[in-house]
Design an enzyme around this catalytic site. Structure first.
Site, PDB file in Angstrom:
ATOM      1  N   LEU A 116       0.872  -1.169   0.000  1.00  0.00           N
ATOM      2  CA  LEU A 116       0.000   0.000   0.000  1.00  0.00           C
ATOM      3  C   LEU A 116       0.907   1.216   0.000  1.00  0.00           C
ATOM      4  CD1 LEU A 116      -2.703   1.419   0.202  1.00  0.00           C
ATOM      5  CD2 LEU A 116      -2.705   0.962   2.666  1.00  0.00           C
ATOM      6  N   ASP A 117       0.970   1.888  -1.139  1.00  0.00           N
ATOM      7  CA  ASP A 117       1.892   3.010  -1.324  1.00  0.00           C
ATOM      8  C   ASP A 117       1.084   4.288  -1.557  1.00  0.00           C
ATOM      9  OD1 ASP A 117       3.991   4.693  -1.930  1.00  0.00           O
ATOM     10  OD2 ASP A 117       4.810   3.484  -3.545  1.00  0.00           O
ATOM     11  N   ALA A 119      -1.901   4.368  -2.653  1.00  0.00           N
ATOM     12  CA  ALA A 119      -3.288   3.959  -2.364  1.00  0.00           C
ATOM     13  C   ALA A 119      -4.192   4.086  -3.580  1.00  0.00           C
ATOM     14  CB  ALA A 119      -3.891   4.728  -1.185  1.00  0.00           C
ATOM     15  N   THR A 121      -4.125   2.341  -6.414  1.00  0.00           N
ATOM     16  CA  THR A 121      -4.521   1.015  -6.891  1.00  0.00           C
ATOM     17  C   THR A 121      -5.563   0.380  -5.980  1.00  0.00           C
ATOM     18  OG1 THR A 121      -2.374   0.625  -7.932  1.00  0.00           O
ATOM     19  CG2 THR A 121      -3.715  -1.305  -7.452  1.00  0.00           C
TER      20      THR A 121
END
EC number: 2.4.2.8
Length: 210
Positions: A116-117, A119, A121
């Site tokens: 989770l970077d 968010a 995606t």
């Protein structure tokens, strides 16, 4: 003085595979407790795991077996979603392909994501799945990078947090490489800087990417 990293392409190991598995067991216990009143059963009413490809395949394989150890029956489905290209930062465009996903209407759904970077995606994936009216939908991420957010998003379950650096291993990749690395490591900037220059050279020369 810190010991030298055992991977020549990494600056350091953030989490070993064993450390991740220990943390995953703790998360699995929480999940088992949280879904204890949902009457989950094999065949009739399993917890539907939606694994986001490609990065989550390693995490998913391990996590569903650990969930099984805690008595959580699962059904595994896959979808493809990506917001990265050859770069180390999200391109901001999210492509979600959920063709062939089972009917999740009235089902309890747990989305598994490798990282989770930004968010972007995961937000797109969750919003897409909600249209099918599941009984509930929650998210579980192997790695959370809070410093990378472009939009607000909090996963219900997180295995490990990392600083705002580029990590690979345990299914996480850089341009489709390093997924096989067992640990989560920080990729050396020289790796993606050199590869980025090589791709630019090939593009300028009209060469196909190997």
């Amino acid at each position: 003085m810190e010991p030298a990293c055992k991977y020549d392409f990494a600056t350091s190991v953030l989490f070993t595979e064993a450390e991740l598995h220990t943390r995953m067991r703790g998360v699995a216990q929480r999940i088992a407790d949280d879904y204890s009143n949902c009457n989950l059963k094999p065949l009739e009413n399993p917890l539907v795991i939606v694994s986001v490809l490609k990065g989550s395949f390693v995490f998913t394989a391990d996590m569903v077996r650990i969930l099984g150890d805690f008595g959580v029956p699962t059904r595994v489905e896959f979808l493809r979603a990506s917001s990265y290209g050859h770069d180390t930062k999200s391109c901001g465009r999210v492509d979600v392909k959920a063709d062939g996903l089972c009917d999740i209407r009235g089902k309890h759904v747990l989305v598994l994501e490798d990282i989770l970077d930004t968010a972007l995606t995961l937000r797109e994936v969750v919003d897409s799945l909600k249209k099918s009216e599941p009984a509930s939908i929650k998210t579980l991420v192997a790695i959370d990078k809070p410093g990378g957010r472009k939009i607000p998003f909090t996963a219900e379950y997180v295995v490990a947090d990392v600083p705002n650096v580029f990590v690979v291993g345990y299914g996480l990749d850089y341009d489709q490489s390093y997924r096989e690395v067992r640990d989560v490591v920080i990729l050396k900037p020289s790796v993606y800087e050199t590869w980025g220059k090589e791709l630019e050279r090939r593009k300028a020369a009209g060469e196909a990417k190997r």
